[in-house]
Motif scaffolding. Structure first.
Motif, PDB file in Angstrom:
ATOM      1  N   GLU A 266      36.792  45.491   9.195  1.00  0.00           N
ATOM      2  CA  GLU A 266      36.103  46.770   9.056  1.00  0.00           C
ATOM      3  C   GLU A 266      35.355  46.798   7.735  1.00  0.00           C
ATOM      4  OE1 GLU A 266      39.153  49.724   9.093  1.00  0.00           O
ATOM      5  OE2 GLU A 266      39.993  49.112   7.180  1.00  0.00           O
ATOM      6  N   THR A 267      34.382  47.690   7.656  1.00  0.00           N
ATOM      7  CA  THR A 267      33.703  47.878   6.377  1.00  0.00           C
ATOM      8  C   THR A 267      34.551  48.765   5.483  1.00  0.00           C
ATOM      9  OG1 THR A 267      32.472  49.769   7.269  1.00  0.00           O
ATOM     10  CG2 THR A 267      31.409  47.599   7.369  1.00  0.00           C
ATOM     11  N   VAL A 268      34.444  48.539   4.179  1.00  0.00           N
ATOM     12  CA  VAL A 268      35.235  49.292   3.206  1.00  0.00           C
ATOM     13  C   VAL A 268      34.267  50.082   2.319  1.00  0.00           C
ATOM     14  CG1 VAL A 268      36.931  49.161   1.351  1.00  0.00           C
ATOM     15  CG2 VAL A 268      36.998  47.494   3.230  1.00  0.00           C
TER      16      VAL A 268
ATOM     17  N   LEU B 150      39.483  40.311   2.246  1.00  0.00           N
ATOM     18  CA  LEU B 150      38.412  41.211   1.813  1.00  0.00           C
ATOM     19  C   LEU B 150      37.262  40.392   1.242  1.00  0.00           C
ATOM     20  CD1 LEU B 150      37.379  44.130   1.074  1.00  0.00           C
ATOM     21  CD2 LEU B 150      38.348  43.696  -1.186  1.00  0.00           C
ATOM     22  N   ILE B 151      36.049  40.725   1.652  1.00  0.00           N
ATOM     23  CA  ILE B 151      34.838  40.096   1.128  1.00  0.00           C
ATOM     24  C   ILE B 151      33.948  41.204   0.552  1.00  0.00           C
ATOM     25  CG2 ILE B 151      32.804  38.727   1.688  1.00  0.00           C
ATOM     26  CD1 ILE B 151      34.488  37.514   3.994  1.00  0.00           C
TER      27      ILE B 151
ATOM     28  N   ALA C 193      31.345  45.846   1.120  1.00  0.00           N
ATOM     29  CA  ALA C 193      32.593  45.111   1.343  1.00  0.00           C
ATOM     30  C   ALA C 193      33.020  45.236   2.800  1.00  0.00           C
ATOM     31  CB  ALA C 193      33.695  45.627   0.427  1.00  0.00           C
ATOM     32  N   PHE C 194      33.647  44.193   3.264  1.00  0.00           N
ATOM     33  CA  PHE C 194      34.202  44.208   4.618  1.00  0.00           C
ATOM     34  C   PHE C 194      35.401  43.270   4.680  1.00  0.00           C
ATOM     35  CE2 PHE C 194      30.950  40.951   4.440  1.00  0.00           C
ATOM     36  CZ  PHE C 194      31.528  39.862   5.073  1.00  0.00           C
ATOM     37  N   THR C 195      36.190  43.442   5.737  1.00  0.00           N
ATOM     38  CA  THR C 195      37.371  42.603   5.920  1.00  0.00           C
ATOM     39  C   THR C 195      37.196  41.729   7.151  1.00  0.00           C
ATOM     40  OG1 THR C 195      38.525  44.275   7.250  1.00  0.00           O
ATOM     41  CG2 THR C 195      38.903  44.319   4.865  1.00  0.00           C
ATOM     42  N   ILE C 196      37.851  40.592   7.121  1.00  0.00           N
ATOM     43  CA  ILE C 196      37.948  39.727   8.302  1.00  0.00           C
ATOM     44  C   ILE C 196      39.412  39.327   8.468  1.00  0.00           C
ATOM     45  CG2 ILE C 196      35.608  38.832   8.098  1.00  0.00           C
ATOM     46  CD1 ILE C 196      36.783  36.288   6.851  1.00  0.00           C
TER      47      ILE C 196
END
Length: 473
Positions: free
Chosen positions: A119-121, A467-468, A134-137
């Protein structure tokens, strides 16, 4: 027939074998390989090496592999059901239902493989987060060790292997010693479906030998276990920083309120109590009935119980067959006799013929008796009375277990109160606690374990969140 180990995409002989016998008639089924330490290490090495190949397989191809396994199961449904019936003494009609559920479980796993996402953060929600995206994978953990029990030898394997493969992990599978052939059959299906060699390995043998190696080897990133609380505790205490999910025991309870239709619910409760000889983690063991209807309930429940047919697991009419071992028969008899000696009333059953324990109904069992407070894992239930809903909820909660519970009531307020106050992982309102469909979250609290199965939820357990963050100039 000699069953070899499955390691690195091929069968591997070992130094010793044990005889696998049908629990019902003790007929010899096969000679099963007993893994030595070097065999387990080889399985871990194969799984570790295969992580590279698994990481290169896109989600849609992992989904296609899982769909192919489901298709192979469907084409050999009768053969698989017969295999389960023979090695587990599960009545064949129940074995067919397990195969059908296994097909659905791998189908759900295929669906989840295609929709693993992050999801986007909103970084600018906090001071200093401005100008950042930022987003997560979700990434696979790596090698997962799966340890499964005898009672659902195909579907509980699917609940561990399915989400592991969907998420891109590799697996070392240790099935129960009594039901290994179902696991080896599944390994063959995955091989034919195109899973890379080493991505799924099956090792049979001593639980302590195999388990201790899996716990100590740092290449294992997670252990998923279904079994007894004692073994679950041992795994937790000896697995270091590995992720661990545990689905342990239960003594599931159901509450029957005044005003419900006994004609409708009693056949359902009998099914929940005695299916597969009560050898189900969420089998009904404790029944709490409102005092206004308890006499009527007991009479109708006994009448329905006596309709059950005991016999050979391959007989289409059989409802109840042999317990998994003679020791379980003797333990069950001891617990029933102790309860009777301490004031419980025996309404039907209470004895056994060879390895078949009769469906047994007790009343007024002291809650301190093993038949009430421990997990009987046999076709035995007890029926006690309650006066108020608060009392009934407290009786259910008076247990070291907490997997699932059920309540039958016409009062929505009682149903919602039970949902809030029952100390379990799942509350079934106007349904038996033995109810499970394979996409729902499934797991317990207290000594019933930690973590959740159900494909979507297991995938979350079997992946690492990363987190990216980009700083945008």
């Amino acid at each position: 027939m000699k069953q070899l180990l499955w390691i690195g995409g091929e069968y591997r002989p070992t130094l010793s074998y044990i005889k696998l016998k049908n629990p019902y008639n003790l007929e010899h089924i096969a000679d099963i390989a007993v893994a030595e330490q070097e065999d387990v290490v080889a399985a871990i090495a194969a799984a570790h090496q295969a992580t590279v190949d698994m990481q290169e397989i896109p989600a849609y191809k992992r989904a296609e592999i899982l769909e192919k396994v489901a298709s192979l199961l469907k084409s050999e449904r009768e053969e698989c059901a017969r295999l389960i019936a023979e090695e587990a003494a599960k009545p064949v009609k129940a074995a067919r239902a397990e195969v059908d559920r296994t097909i659905m479980t791998y189908t759900f796993a295929a669906h989840e493989a295609r929709r693993i996402h992050g999801e986007t953060v909103p970084m600018d929600a906090a001071p200093g987060g401005e100008g950042r995206l930022a987003f997560t994978i979700r990434e696979p953990l790596g090698v997962i060790a799966a340890i499964t029990p005898f009672n659902f030898p195909m579907n509980l394997v699917a609940h561990k292997v399915g989400p592991a493969i969907a998420a891109g992990n590799t697996v070392v599978l240790k099935p129960a010693s009594q039901t290994p052939l179902s696991a080896y059959k599944i390994a063959e299906y995955f091989h034919h479906a195109g899973l890379p060699s080493g991505a799924l390995n099956v090792v049979t043998g001593s639980g302590r030998v195999v388990g201790d190696i899996l716990m100590k080897d740092e290449r294992i990133k997670m252990i998923t276990f279904t079994g007894s609380p004692e073994v679950g505790k041992y795994i937790c205490e000896n697995s270091g920083l590995k992720k661990v999910t545990l689905e342990l025991g239960s003594n599931s309870a159901v509450i029957v309120d005044d005003g419900v239709s006994l004609e409708k619910i009693i056949p359902r409760i009998v099914t929940g109590a005695f299916s597969y000889q009560g050898q189900v983690c969420i089998s009904i063991q404790r029944i709490f009935v409102h005092e206004k209807i308890i006499d009527q309930f007991v009479a109708q429940f006994i009448e329905e119980t006596k309709k059950l047919k005991a016999g050979h697991p391959l007989d289409e009419q059989t409802d109840v067959s042999a317990l998994i071992t003679r020791a379980d028969v003797e333990r069950t008899k001891q617990w029933v006799d102790e309860a009777i000696a301490n004031g419980a009333g025996l309404k039907t059953g209470g004895n056994f013929n060879e390895r078949i324990f009769q469906p047994t109904v007790l009343v007024d069992v002291p809650v301190s008796e093993k038949i009430s407070c421990e997990e009987v894992f046999a076709p035995v239930v007890h029926i006690n009375r309650f006066t108020s809903m608060e009392e009934a909820i407290n009786l259910v909660n008076d247990s070291k277990y907490g997997l699932q519970a059920g309540i039958f009531t016409n009062d929505i307020h009682y149903g919602l109160r039970a949902a809030k106050k029952l100390e379990v992982g799942g509350v079934m309102i106007n349904e038996i606690p033995t109810f499970r469909v394979d996409q729902m979250p499934y797991g317990g609290v207290k000594l019933s374990g930690m973590g959740r199965e159900g494909i979507k939820y297991a995938v979350e357990e079997m992946t690492e969140l990363k987190l990216i963050s980009f700083k945008v100039e």
